[in-house]
Design a protein around this motif. Structure first.
Motif, PDB file in Angstrom:
ATOM      1  N   LYS A  61       0.808  -1.224   0.000  1.00 48.74           N
ATOM      2  CA  LYS A  61       0.000   0.000   0.000  1.00 48.74           C
ATOM      3  C   LYS A  61       0.841   1.274   0.000  1.00 48.74           C
ATOM      4  CE  LYS A  61      -3.936  -2.057   2.366  1.00 48.74           C
ATOM      5  NZ  LYS A  61      -4.766  -2.020   3.559  1.00 48.74           N
ATOM      6  N   LEU A  64       3.110   5.397  -4.659  1.00 55.78           N
ATOM      7  CA  LEU A  64       3.908   5.205  -5.860  1.00 55.78           C
ATOM      8  C   LEU A  64       4.553   6.518  -6.271  1.00 55.78           C
ATOM      9  CD1 LEU A  64       1.573   3.032  -8.100  1.00 55.78           C
ATOM     10  CD2 LEU A  64       3.631   2.300  -6.929  1.00 55.78           C
ATOM     11  N   LYS A  67       6.749   8.401 -11.766  1.00 55.58           N
ATOM     12  CA  LYS A  67       7.075   7.576 -12.929  1.00 55.58           C
ATOM     13  C   LYS A  67       6.304   6.257 -12.877  1.00 55.58           C
ATOM     14  CE  LYS A  67      11.114   5.808 -15.373  1.00 55.58           C
ATOM     15  NZ  LYS A  67      12.582   5.697 -15.323  1.00 55.58           N
ATOM     16  N   ALA A  68       6.263   5.645 -11.717  1.00 57.02           N
ATOM     17  CA  ALA A  68       5.535   4.382 -11.567  1.00 57.02           C
ATOM     18  C   ALA A  68       4.039   4.588 -11.794  1.00 57.02           C
ATOM     19  CB  ALA A  68       5.791   3.792 -10.184  1.00 57.02           C
ATOM     20  N   GLN A  69       3.504   5.734 -11.354  1.00 53.93           N
ATOM     21  CA  GLN A  69       2.088   6.031 -11.582  1.00 53.93           C
ATOM     22  C   GLN A  69       1.794   6.146 -13.071  1.00 53.93           C
ATOM     23  OE1 GLN A  69       1.209   9.589  -9.395  1.00 53.93           O
ATOM     24  NE2 GLN A  69       0.576   8.487  -7.568  1.00 53.93           N
ATOM     25  N   ARG A  70       2.678   6.828 -13.818  1.00 56.55           N
ATOM     26  CA  ARG A  70       2.479   6.959 -15.267  1.00 56.55           C
ATOM     27  C   ARG A  70       2.491   5.599 -15.940  1.00 56.55           C
ATOM     28  NH1 ARG A  70       6.217  11.229 -14.867  1.00 56.55           N
ATOM     29  NH2 ARG A  70       7.813   9.922 -15.833  1.00 56.55           N
ATOM     30  N   LYS A  71       3.448   4.756 -15.547  1.00 54.25           N
ATOM     31  CA  LYS A  71       3.533   3.417 -16.135  1.00 54.25           C
ATOM     32  C   LYS A  71       2.265   2.620 -15.830  1.00 54.25           C
ATOM     33  CE  LYS A  71       8.503   2.647 -16.241  1.00 54.25           C
ATOM     34  NZ  LYS A  71       9.585   1.766 -15.780  1.00 54.25           N
ATOM     35  N   LEU A  72       1.780   2.725 -14.608  1.00 52.04           N
ATOM     36  CA  LEU A  72       0.579   2.000 -14.214  1.00 52.04           C
ATOM     37  C   LEU A  72      -0.640   2.492 -14.986  1.00 52.04           C
ATOM     38  CD1 LEU A  72      -0.135  -0.215 -12.186  1.00 52.04           C
ATOM     39  CD2 LEU A  72      -0.811   1.558 -10.596  1.00 52.04           C
ATOM     40  N   GLU A  73      -0.739   3.811 -15.188  1.00 51.24           N
ATOM     41  CA  GLU A  73      -1.852   4.363 -15.958  1.00 51.24           C
ATOM     42  C   GLU A  73      -1.808   3.871 -17.399  1.00 51.24           C
ATOM     43  OE1 GLU A  73      -1.744   8.596 -15.532  1.00 51.24           O
ATOM     44  OE2 GLU A  73      -2.392   8.519 -13.449  1.00 51.24           O
ATOM     45  N   LYS A  74      -0.606   3.777 -17.968  1.00 55.15           N
ATOM     46  CA  LYS A  74      -0.480   3.246 -19.328  1.00 55.15           C
ATOM     47  C   LYS A  74      -0.963   1.802 -19.384  1.00 55.15           C
ATOM     48  CE  LYS A  74       3.371   5.867 -21.272  1.00 55.15           C
ATOM     49  NZ  LYS A  74       4.744   5.752 -21.786  1.00 55.15           N
ATOM     50  N   LYS A  75      -0.508   1.002 -18.427  1.00 54.81           N
ATOM     51  CA  LYS A  75      -0.911  -0.406 -18.399  1.00 54.81           C
ATOM     52  C   LYS A  75      -2.424  -0.532 -18.252  1.00 54.81           C
ATOM     53  CE  LYS A  75       3.378  -2.249 -16.502  1.00 54.81           C
ATOM     54  NZ  LYS A  75       3.997  -2.939 -15.362  1.00 54.81           N
ATOM     55  N   MET A  76      -3.021   0.304 -17.390  1.00 53.56           N
ATOM     56  CA  MET A  76      -4.475   0.268 -17.208  1.00 53.56           C
ATOM     57  C   MET A  76      -5.184   0.649 -18.506  1.00 53.56           C
ATOM     58  SD  MET A  76      -4.809   1.840 -13.342  1.00 53.56           S
ATOM     59  CE  MET A  76      -6.326   2.632 -13.720  1.00 53.56           C
TER      60      MET A  76
END
Length: 122
Positions: A61, A64, A67-76
């Motif tokens: 929990k 993030l 950079k990790a948030q951007r990557k996660l948004e892309k994956k989503m």
């Protein structure tokens, strides 16, 4: 014969200190329970540094980085696109939904030149 206290037992001060320590422990555990019930902060997260309004420093929990948030948004976004294409939605509809959700490629907005308005001071 007068009654004499057992010299091997704890002193009066030691008994008072022991009770105070137990009282403090009970109070801390009660506050811990309130944290879990009201603020939904688990004991594990609290051990990792989570407090009211703060996320833990590690674990699942943790907060993030950008950079990790951007990557996660892309994956989503890719996952949503795959799901919609599987359901049979057209590419146009997929792009509309992504645009509404703010996912996917962001288009740069063109700057429009401001038109000068002539004022008539008659």
């Amino acid at each position: 014969m007068p009654s004499v206290r057992n010299p091997n037992g704890p002193s009066k001060n030691r008994l008072i200190a022991k009770k105070a320590a137990l009282r403090k422990l009970r109070q801390r555990e009660s506050a811990q329970g309130k944290m879990e019930k009201i603020h939904k902060i688990t004991r594990d997260d609290q051990n990792r540094g989570a407090r009211v309004g703060l996320l833990p420093n590690s674990g699942p929990k943790k907060a993030l980085g950008k950079k990790a948030q951007r990557k996660l948004e892309k994956k989503m976004g890719y996952a949503i696109r795959r799901k919609m294409e599987k359901e049979g939605l057209s590419k146009m509809e997929v792009e509309k939904v992504e645009e509404m959700m703010g996912i996917g490629k962001t288009k740069k907005t063109e700057k429009t030149e401001t038109e000068e308005v002539e004022m008539d001071f008659s």
